[in-house]
Write a protein that holds these residues in place. Structure first.
Motif, short mmCIF file in Angstrom:
data_model
loop_
_atom_site.label_atom_id
_atom_site.label_comp_id
_atom_site.label_asym_id
_atom_site.label_seq_id
_atom_site.Cartn_x
_atom_site.Cartn_y
_atom_site.Cartn_z
N THR A 266 -62.85 7.56 5.33
CA THR A 266 -61.40 7.46 5.26
C THR A 266 -60.95 7.70 3.83
OG1 THR A 266 -61.32 5.87 7.08
CG2 THR A 266 -59.42 5.94 5.61
N VAL A 267 -59.97 8.57 3.66
CA VAL A 267 -59.47 8.89 2.32
C VAL A 267 -58.52 7.78 1.86
CG1 VAL A 267 -58.09 10.52 0.98
CG2 VAL A 267 -59.68 11.36 2.72
N ASP A 268 -58.68 7.37 0.63
CA ASP A 268 -57.84 6.32 0.06
C ASP A 268 -56.49 6.92 -0.34
OD1 ASP A 268 -56.65 4.24 -1.25
OD2 ASP A 268 -58.07 4.16 -2.91
N ILE A 269 -55.47 6.67 0.47
CA ILE A 269 -54.14 7.19 0.14
C ILE A 269 -53.20 6.06 -0.27
CG2 ILE A 269 -54.32 9.26 1.56
CD1 ILE A 269 -52.73 7.82 3.75
N GLY A 270 -53.77 4.91 -0.61
CA GLY A 270 -52.98 3.79 -1.09
C GLY A 270 -52.69 2.79 0.02
N GLU A 271 -52.19 1.64 -0.39
CA GLU A 271 -51.92 0.57 0.56
C GLU A 271 -50.59 0.73 1.28
OE1 GLU A 271 -52.36 -3.20 -1.32
OE2 GLU A 271 -54.47 -2.86 -1.89
N GLU A 272 -49.67 1.49 0.72
CA GLU A 272 -48.36 1.68 1.35
C GLU A 272 -48.52 2.46 2.65
OE1 GLU A 272 -45.01 1.33 2.55
OE2 GLU A 272 -44.98 0.71 0.43
N LYS A 273 -47.99 1.90 3.74
CA LYS A 273 -48.08 2.55 5.05
C LYS A 273 -46.83 3.37 5.38
CE LYS A 273 -52.03 0.53 5.77
NZ LYS A 273 -53.29 1.31 5.63
#
Length: 725
Positions: A266-273
């Motif tokens: 899974t690519v880390d695209i940040g915690e903001e959904k």
């Protein structure tokens, strides 16, 4: 006496010969009388010296893929033809969708449209050398079948899951398991991404074929929209997830599947959904994926580099805008692995910029009060960029070459109008497609210096037919509004136009953000209808209001947070300017539009009721509260943040101001601008006790077409115009 009679007879016959034929709606929408020709299946091959096109053998009438020389434009042989494409008694369509090494072709058969950019089909892989045809999957139709760069595998989507078919072993591998309608989508986009970010296939092979990067959409909490389908004894409900402004969007994640290790990261695209991922793109390094991350307001864009082995990311470039950022596909990673090029409105106009791979700007490549409209590519050997722009005029498109250092710019197109180009792989040749408001597509082959090699299609037959029917294209004009804004417009006049007469005018409007109708290009069936109306004694006029595109950020984005206000003011000013022209009847001005244009015409007949005698709205938005989240919030933010921006320019809220004749049209199966818009506008007009006409088209989508539908629709609109304007 005999001589004089002969002269009179000759003059009479000449006059008769010059009388234009009458255009019929059947000519436009059924017979294809005014169709133009193009080069079908055009694609440059890897050798840089040849290109392919789909041709038809005049003797056998079989279609075939022709290999053509760039050097002289002549066909040098057929790569394969229809006779090679029989599979289990079924003839497959001819395709030029080659894989990277051009040894295989992917073919889609029995396609079924889903939404604007998506369809499912039975896919096949044709091996050119062996003539072998491999069915991608016998287990149901697939979406987006794509051959890997090495030609050994095909990835596709079915039932919201991502699959890989090994072409050597013919083993089908299901690489996601959780796909579920209206819940989880793997490898494809949801409705709103497909419509507003302009892509539907959401998986991408790495350059070395060892990985697939793909999107996952979790739509679980997105509200459901239902459309009634009136086909069976008991109507059915079509349900799909459609996020409206301020409502919950799908949660998007990015994943990397290792085809050798059979593992997913899974690519880390940040915690903001609550954000958008409008693009992902592989760099030249097969271990680095670039991820575009954008906030929900769409005014901050970050480029993330993701490690394909770990999924870890780092931000390498951040861009912010006080309005919003337009997404495009111009990002180009150079083969040197050290730099990339992208377009941006940083200086107020869309231009090309060069960055190093760490995200540091090296230079702005192009500058000026004009816009880059397309980046064709980069020849790194000569350090040359090829692009399309509006430098000559916002109404025109030209092709240019420039050095990456911004020097030695040269123009490759020389005919005013709209020019588009297809370059050979090594940029030593290009095929130029030119048209103008008065001339259909003229397709020519040129060498790198611009020298004409061959005319590929002149469309002389289409030109002759246009002349026979008196179709002479549009005339452009400009005027300045009371606010000091110069606007562009065009008119289509009767072929026997008499400046001493007074003509009724039907204005055509779209007017949405970044759009353009007033352009020096050959148009399709809609503009042919304008020529038809001109034969009936009408002038058709069109004005591009503030908010439309290709005149810089200030002109386009001035409608931010207040859609409809300035646009309507400009259309009213356009009508007032037209009314002052000596050849126009000021009491007979109407307006019509489709989609955003339907929204505009609805506002004009309510807010501008004293100006317009008639309006037609086809598939209109009538309140932005009913439209989708991505498009609407880009320009208005959410209703919770900007209620006035939504309500002060909703036609529903001005129904009581309606004057004149009004025709409201919609397809009941419109997945884009829902039938709900017209239903609720109808209710507002009824409660305001305003007379109007309406027409609905059962089960038809936003385009309102199929069978006799287009003909019926334009017959309806024509009769309404002739009777009321």
């Amino acid at each position: 006496m005999k001589k004089s009679l002969a002269i009179l007879m000759l003059m009479g016959s000449t006059s008769f010969a010059q009388t234009p034929k009458k255009i019929t709606l059947e000519d436009i929408f059924q017979k294809g009388t005014f169709d133009t020709k193009t080069v079908t299946g055009l694609r440059s091959l890897n050798d840089g010296k040849t290109y392919v096109s789909i041709e038809t053998n005049p003797e056998t009438h079989l279609k075939y893929v022709a290999r053509n020389n760039y050097s002289d434009g002549k066909t040098i042989g057929a790569i394969f033809s229809e006779k090679d494409l029989f599979y289990k008694g079924r003839k497959l369509p001819v395709s030029t969708n080659f894989n990277k090494d051009e040894r295989k072709v992917i073919i889609a058969d029995e396609e079924e449209a889903i939404y604007r950019r998506s369809s499912k089909a039975n896919y096949y892989v044709f091996d050119i050398a062996t003539k072998k045809i491999t069915e991608v999957s016998p287990n149901g139709k697939q979406l987006f079948a794509t051959i890997s760069p090495d030609g050994n595998k095909v990835a596709f989507v079915r039932d919201n899951n991502l699959y890989i078919k090994d072409l050597n072993t013919e083993v089908e591998e299901k690489i996601t398991q959780d796909g579920e309608k209206n819940n989880i989508i793997n490898g494809g986009t949801d409705w709103v991404y497909e419509e507003e970010f302009s892509f539907a296939k959401a998986f991408f092979w790495s350059p070395d074929s060892k990985s697939i990067a793909y999107y996952k959409f979790n739509e679980t909490n997105v509200p459901v929209y239902s459309m009634t389908i009136y086909e069976k004894l008991y109507p059915t409900e079509y349900q799909y997830k459609y996020p409206k402004p301020g409502e919950k969007n799908a949660i998007v994640s990015i994943h990397l599947y290792d085809t050798q290790q059979k593992q997913t990261k899974t690519v880390d695209i940040g915690e903001e959904k609550d954000q958008y991922i409008p693009r992902i793109k592989w760099t030249q390094d097969p271990n680095i994926l670039c991820v575009f991350r954008m906030n929900r307001h769409q005014n901050k864009l970050e480029y993330l580099f993701a490690d394909a082995k770990t999924g870890n990311t780092k931000v390498i470039l951040t861009e912010e805008n006080k309005y919003y950022i337009n997404i495009n596909d111009d990002l180009t990673f150079l083969q040197n692995g050290k730099q990339f090029i992208h377009t941006s409105e940083l200086d107020g106009f869309n231009h090309l910029y060069l960055y190093d791979i760490s995200g540091k700007m090296i230079r702005q490549i192009t500058k000026g009060n004009w816009e880059i409209t397309k980046l064709y590519g980069v020849n790194e050997e000569s350090s040359t960029l090829y692009y399309q722009s509006t430098e000559s005029s916002p109404l025109q498109r030209d092709i240019y070459a420039v050095q990456i250092n911004g020097k030695n710019k040269r123009k490759l197109s020389h005919q005013p109008g709209t020019n588009n180009a297809t370059f050979s792989t090594d940029f030593s040749y290009y095929i130029l497609n030119h048209s103008s408001a008065k001339s259909p597509a003229y397709i020519t082959l040129h060498d790198r210096k611009g020298k004409l090699v061959r005319i590929l299609e002149d469309n002389n037959q289409a030109k002759t037919i246009a002349q026979e029917y008196g179709i002479k294209g549009s005339e452009f004009f400009q005027f300045t509004t009371s606010s000091g804004i110069e606007l562009n417009g065009y008119m289509v006049k009767p072929v026997d136009f008499d400046p001493t007469k007074k003509y009724p005018v039907l204005m055509y409007v779209y007017g949405g953000p970044g759009s353009q109708n007033v352009a020096d290009s050959w148009s399709g069936s809609r503009s042919l209808w304008f020529s038809y109306l001109a034969q009936q004694g009408y002038i058709v006029a069109c004005v591009d209001n503030r908010g439309t595109g290709f005149r810089g950020q200030a002109f386009q984005k001035c409608t931010y947070l207040n859609l409809g206000k300035l646009e309507t003011e400009d259309q009213i000013e356009g009508a007032k300017w037209l009314a002052k022209q000596s050849f126009i009847d000021p009491d007979r001005i109407g307006i019509w539009g489709w989609s955003y244009g339907g929204y505009m015409s609805s506002l004009c007949i309510t807010k501008g009721a004293d100006i317009f005698k008639l309006a037609i709205a086809v598939a209109p938005v009538t309140t932005w509260r009913y439209y989708d989240s991505i498009y609407t919030e880009r320009y208005l933010r959410t209703p919770q943040e900007n209620a006035e921006g939504y309500d002060q320019n909703s036609p529903i809220n001005f129904a009581d101001r309606l004057k004149g004749k009004f025709l409201l049209i919609h397809g009941t199966g419109d997945d884009n601008v829902h039938f709900q818009n017209s239903i609720m506008f109808s209710e507002a007009l009824i409660q305001a006790n305003k007379p109007f006409e309406q027409a609905y088209y059962p089960n038809k989508n936003h385009g309102i077409y199929g069978g006799n539908t287009s003909l019926h629709l334009y017959n309806k609109m024509t009769a309404f115009v002739l009777e009321n304007l």
